[in-house]
Design a protein around this motif. Structure first.
Motif, PDB file in Angstrom:
ATOM      1  N   LEU A   5      52.725  49.150  82.630  1.00 37.54           N
ATOM      2  CA  LEU A   5      51.267  48.225  81.975  1.00 37.54           C
ATOM      3  C   LEU A   5      52.604  48.068  80.570  1.00 37.54           C
ATOM      4  CD1 LEU A   5      48.244  48.682  82.367  1.00 37.54           C
ATOM      5  CD2 LEU A   5      49.424  47.142  82.870  1.00 37.54           C
ATOM      6  N   ARG A   6      52.894  49.304  80.001  1.00 40.88           N
ATOM      7  CA  ARG A   6      53.518  49.094  78.332  1.00 40.88           C
ATOM      8  C   ARG A   6      55.371  48.452  78.724  1.00 40.88           C
ATOM      9  NH1 ARG A   6      54.999  54.915  75.621  1.00 40.88           N
ATOM     10  NH2 ARG A   6      56.936  53.888  76.296  1.00 40.88           N
ATOM     11  N   LYS A   7      55.605  48.726  80.019  1.00 37.83           N
ATOM     12  CA  LYS A   7      57.264  47.358  80.287  1.00 37.83           C
ATOM     13  C   LYS A   7      56.372  46.180  79.947  1.00 37.83           C
ATOM     14  CE  LYS A   7      60.323  50.570  79.607  1.00 37.83           C
ATOM     15  NZ  LYS A   7      61.060  50.022  78.014  1.00 37.83           N
ATOM     16  N   LEU A   8      55.805  46.339  81.082  1.00 36.15           N
ATOM     17  CA  LEU A   8      55.046  44.149  80.952  1.00 36.15           C
ATOM     18  C   LEU A   8      54.377  43.888  79.541  1.00 36.15           C
ATOM     19  CD1 LEU A   8      54.683  42.615  82.815  1.00 36.15           C
ATOM     20  CD2 LEU A   8      52.486  42.780  83.100  1.00 36.15           C
ATOM     21  N   GLY A   9      54.203  44.857  78.724  1.00 35.90           N
ATOM     22  CA  GLY A   9      54.030  44.567  77.413  1.00 35.90           C
ATOM     23  C   GLY A   9      54.893  44.011  76.438  1.00 35.90           C
ATOM     24  N   PHE A  10      55.558  45.079  76.908  1.00 31.06           N
ATOM     25  CA  PHE A  10      57.247  44.560  75.463  1.00 31.06           C
ATOM     26  C   PHE A  10      57.576  43.758  76.236  1.00 31.06           C
ATOM     27  CE2 PHE A  10      61.173  45.113  75.432  1.00 31.06           C
ATOM     28  CZ  PHE A  10      61.588  45.542  73.781  1.00 31.06           C
ATOM     29  N   TYR A  11      58.106  43.633  77.090  1.00 27.20           N
ATOM     30  CA  TYR A  11      58.844  42.388  77.557  1.00 27.20           C
ATOM     31  C   TYR A  11      58.099  40.865  77.450  1.00 27.20           C
ATOM     32  CZ  TYR A  11      62.757  45.036  79.904  1.00 27.20           C
ATOM     33  OH  TYR A  11      63.409  45.544  79.108  1.00 27.20           O
ATOM     34  N   LEU A  12      56.170  41.154  77.332  1.00 23.63           N
ATOM     35  CA  LEU A  12      55.041  39.723  76.703  1.00 23.63           C
ATOM     36  C   LEU A  12      55.722  39.191  75.224  1.00 23.63           C
ATOM     37  CD1 LEU A  12      52.740  39.774  78.868  1.00 23.63           C
ATOM     38  CD2 LEU A  12      54.239  38.595  79.160  1.00 23.63           C
ATOM     39  N   ILE A  13      56.164  40.556  74.629  1.00 22.39           N
ATOM     40  CA  ILE A  13      56.766  40.390  73.535  1.00 22.39           C
ATOM     41  C   ILE A  13      57.858  40.107  72.896  1.00 22.39           C
ATOM     42  CG2 ILE A  13      56.638  41.731  71.131  1.00 22.39           C
ATOM     43  CD1 ILE A  13      54.740  43.809  72.250  1.00 22.39           C
ATOM     44  N   ALA A  14      58.530  40.387  73.897  1.00 23.53           N
ATOM     45  CA  ALA A  14      59.687  40.063  73.594  1.00 23.53           C
ATOM     46  C   ALA A  14      60.477  38.504  74.433  1.00 23.53           C
ATOM     47  CB  ALA A  14      60.772  40.674  74.623  1.00 23.53           C
ATOM     48  N   LEU A  15      59.912  38.281  74.712  1.00 23.05           N
ATOM     49  CA  LEU A  15      59.521  36.770  75.644  1.00 23.05           C
ATOM     50  C   LEU A  15      59.163  35.829  74.081  1.00 23.05           C
ATOM     51  CD1 LEU A  15      59.594  34.720  77.855  1.00 23.05           C
ATOM     52  CD2 LEU A  15      57.477  35.291  78.662  1.00 23.05           C
ATOM     53  N   TRP A  16      58.136  36.132  74.056  1.00 26.81           N
ATOM     54  CA  TRP A  16      57.214  35.521  72.529  1.00 26.81           C
ATOM     55  C   TRP A  16      57.744  35.183  71.637  1.00 26.81           C
ATOM     56  CZ3 TRP A  16      56.063  37.526  67.895  1.00 26.81           C
ATOM     57  CH2 TRP A  16      55.590  37.071  67.442  1.00 26.81           C
ATOM     58  N   ALA A  17      58.950  36.137  71.521  1.00 27.40           N
ATOM     59  CA  ALA A  17      59.554  36.176  70.592  1.00 27.40           C
ATOM     60  C   ALA A  17      61.174  35.817  70.583  1.00 27.40           C
ATOM     61  CB  ALA A  17      60.411  38.114  69.825  1.00 27.40           C
ATOM     62  N   ALA A  18      61.291  35.377  71.648  1.00 26.94           N
ATOM     63  CA  ALA A  18      61.912  34.816  71.695  1.00 26.94           C
ATOM     64  C   ALA A  18      61.581  32.663  71.750  1.00 26.94           C
ATOM     65  CB  ALA A  18      63.093  34.395  73.866  1.00 26.94           C
TER      66      ALA A  18
END
Lengths: 329, 332
Positions: A5-18
């Protein structure tokens, strides 16, 4: 919170940042991309009315009648629907269509060569690191030359040797142009012949990094107590190498995949340009030289998406091979 | 290189000297303790330093001695000869003279970006970690996000939006630095985390030292080998990145680097015409310089991770032992 879940959250944040970077960059830069883009569009015979202008302003900025936050929300909405505007350099094809036709080429090329480079590099690194101090090991510093070679220069040299001089492989393109793209034997074998040199470039240029990292970790792992224990138990050295040493030594290489992949993707963009390969990289450059800002943004978004996806998969994989990461969180 | 590591050596010399004294060693041992912090002169390190020194010298001094790199002659695309050591370009310009100037340009940008990226990574890697709590989480998340966003595509997009006339050397340098600090920040964070919880750091905090002093005096010296290694990597990455960017025609305008040389070689059909002397040397210089830096990094790695050094010393010892055994055999 579980590891996944934490990894998924991180990649969602990264996607939003991109996505946000994509929104901010054109607005921060000097010049007015929308005007340039519309002028180009008109040259190509496109109809420019108020709605086209508004669509581009949403992507690239320049419209001051609405507050930035509203623009941002609309931009996210448009991207979410897959609407990335119309490409100028491939008019009248929409950006998503241009990307759709070139993405498979790059994913195949970069995917296959990265997997090959990883397997070969890690295996060689494990073998070399297993017996530190042998003549093979003393050759290791020489591989730094491979790691420091610019991808595109290696590509130029390979084209010069194998295509221009020896005429073994074609030097330009992704397949024989007289063939129609499709899943038949003739086309696939043509794609392999054309893709051989670009793939070789990426494999050779990225091999050194994997080899070095693995070798150093292997050397560190060999001085661990459990290796001594395994040797004292009288296990066969092949078994110690595979299940005791290599298995633990490979972890940092997997964890460092994100950095490596970034280098490979950057390198392959330039490599594609050398070979005029019909992938994402050469499209990105066409877009930049033609001021096709909409295509540029779309491509950046897709490249980021692909890299994030690959890293996400590797992170999930890492959670499986190293149980400690799951236990810690 | 020596300059960078020395402060750390000075810091530890007292305690190690004491240790050496306890072990029964004289003042000679303390010198070897200082030497422990300096890289051992292995053949590979000497090769690396020679490569770096040679290429740097070529870039700094070379342009003063070569002929005018822009002069156009009517002997286009001739191979190496006595007058033109590396032949001429399509327009008859001397490749060797261009190479010297381009080497200077590439080194310049490598150095600028290396410093900028290292400073950025130190700020995000050390400062956030030292403060801890929310700042650490935020800085760590920020650098991890920057790590997974691919660098060169971002640089290409940014360069695409900047009009060529305002695309100067510093613009490119800043853009390259912004996209390349994240990896080292993560490494620095891991190192800082382990140092920050050590007793002497806590002691100086309890003693009321100010934060900047704790970071600069207690933490930073321990990170110097890591910082040096990250700096070396940043320079390699910057030279490679700039070369790629210039090769695509997106580099700094009016600049002359090894990448722009390759750009002109590619656009002047050096490849199909077989002008290897034009497109060969620039890439070779990049590769050799990168190799030199990586070889120096090997030695820095041995300081950071002494296990790697043990292997080499062990190997040396067995070699010496084998030699001694052989000599014994012969004398018998």
């Amino acid at each position: 919170m579980s590891y996944y879940l934490r990894k998924l959250g991180f990649y969602l944040i990264a996607l939003w940042a991109a996505l946000t970077l994509n929104f901010i960059i054109p607005r921060l830069m000097p010049g007015n991309p929308v005007d340039i883009l519309l002028a180009k569009l008109q040259q190509r015979g496109g109809v420019v009315d108020a709605s086209t202008r508004q669509a581009y302003e949403l992507l690239l900025g320049g419209d001051n009648s609405q507050p930035v936050l509203v623009q941002y929300a609309q931009y996210l909405l448009n991207v979410g629907r897959g609407d990335l505007g119309v490409s100028v350099s491939y008019f009248p094809a929409p950006v998503s269509e241009v990307i759709g036709s070139s993405l498979p080429w790059t994913i195949m090329l970069v995917g296959i060569s990265t997997v090959l480079a990883t397997i070969i590099g890690v295996t060689l690194g494990a073998i070399v690191g297993w017996k530190p101090g042998t003549w093979l090991d003393s050759l290791v510093p020489a591989t730094t030359l491979l790691a420091a070679v610019p991808y595109f220069w290696l590509a130029l040299i390979l084209v010069y040797v194998f295509a221009t001089t020896l005429k073994l492989f074609p030097s330009q393109g992704g397949y024989d142009v007289i063939l129609d793209p499709g899943w038949n034997l003739e086309f696939i074998s043509s794609a392999i012949t054309y893709g051989f040199l670009p793939a070789l470039t990426i494999v050779v240029a990225s091999l050194g990094g994997w080899l070095l990292g693995m070798r150093n970790m292997m050397v560190s792992t060999l001085s661990e107590d459990y290796i001594v224990t395994a040797q004292a138990k009288g296990l066969r050295s092949g078994r110690i190498l595979r299940t005791y040493a290599a298995r633990n030594a490979v972890l940092p290489s997997v964890a460092g995949f994100a950095i490596s992949l970034g280098f490979v993707v950057s390198g392959s963009i330039v490599t594609e340009q050398v070979f005029s390969y019909p992938g994402i990289g050469s499209k990105l450059l066409t877009a930049v030289t033609n001021n096709d800002y909409a295509l540029m943004q779309g491509l950046f978004l897709y490249i980021t998406l692909a890299v994030l996806g690959a890293n996400f998969v590797v992170d999930l994989f890492y959670g499986i091979i190293d149980p400690r990461t799951r236990a810690r969180s | 290189m020596t300059n960078i590591v020395q402060p750390a050596g000075v810091d530890t010399v007292d305690s190690t000297a004491q240790l050496a004294a306890i072990r029964g060693g004289g003042p000679r041992k303390s010198r070897s303790a200082l030497r422990l912090m300096l890289p051992t002169p292995t053949p590979w390190l000497i090769t690396g330093l020679t490569l770096i020194g040679g290429i740097a010298l070529f870039g700094i001094v070379g342009p003063y001695f070569t002929m005018d790199p822009t002069e156009i002659r009517n002997i286009g695309l001739t191979g190496p000869s006595a007058e033109h050591i590396l032949g001429t370009t399509q327009t008859g310009q001397d490749v060797f003279a261009q190479l010297a100037l381009a080497t200077r340009g590439s080194l310049e940008i490598g150095l600028i970006v290396g410093v900028l990226a290292t400073v950025l990574s130190a700020i995000f890697g050390i400062l956030g970690t030292y403060i801890g709590g929310f700042a650490d989480e935020a800085f760590s998340l920020f650098s991890n996000v920057f790590l997974v966003i691919p660098g060169l595509p971002l640089v290409i997009v940014i360069s695409g939006f900047v009009p060529p006339e305002s695309r100067g050397l510093w613009t490119i340098a800043v853009v390259l630095a912004i996209t390349s600090w994240a990896g080292s920040a993560r490494v620095l964070r891991a190192q800082t985390l382990s140092i920050r919880s050590r007793d002497y750091v806590s002691a100086s905090r309890v003693a009321g030292e100010r934060a900047w002093r704790v970071i600069a005096v207690e933490i930073l010296p321990n990170l110097l080998p890591v910082l040096a290694s990250q700096f070396v990597f940043a320079v390699i990455a910057a030279i490679l990145g700039e070369a790629g960017l210039s090769f695509l025609g997106l580099g700094a305008s009016n600049s002359s680097t090894l990448g722009t040389m390759l750009f002109y070689a590619q656009n002047g059909f050096a490849l199909p015409l077989g002008a290897w002397w034009w497109f060969g040397p620039p890439g070779l210089i990049i590769a050799l310089f990168g190799m030199g830096l990586s070889l120096v990094n090997f030695s820095i790695d041995e300081i950071i991770n002494p296990k790697l050094k043990n292997v080499r010393q062990h190997k040396k010892r067995t070699k010496v032992a084998a030699k001694a055994a052989r000599r014994k055999e012969r004398t018998r």
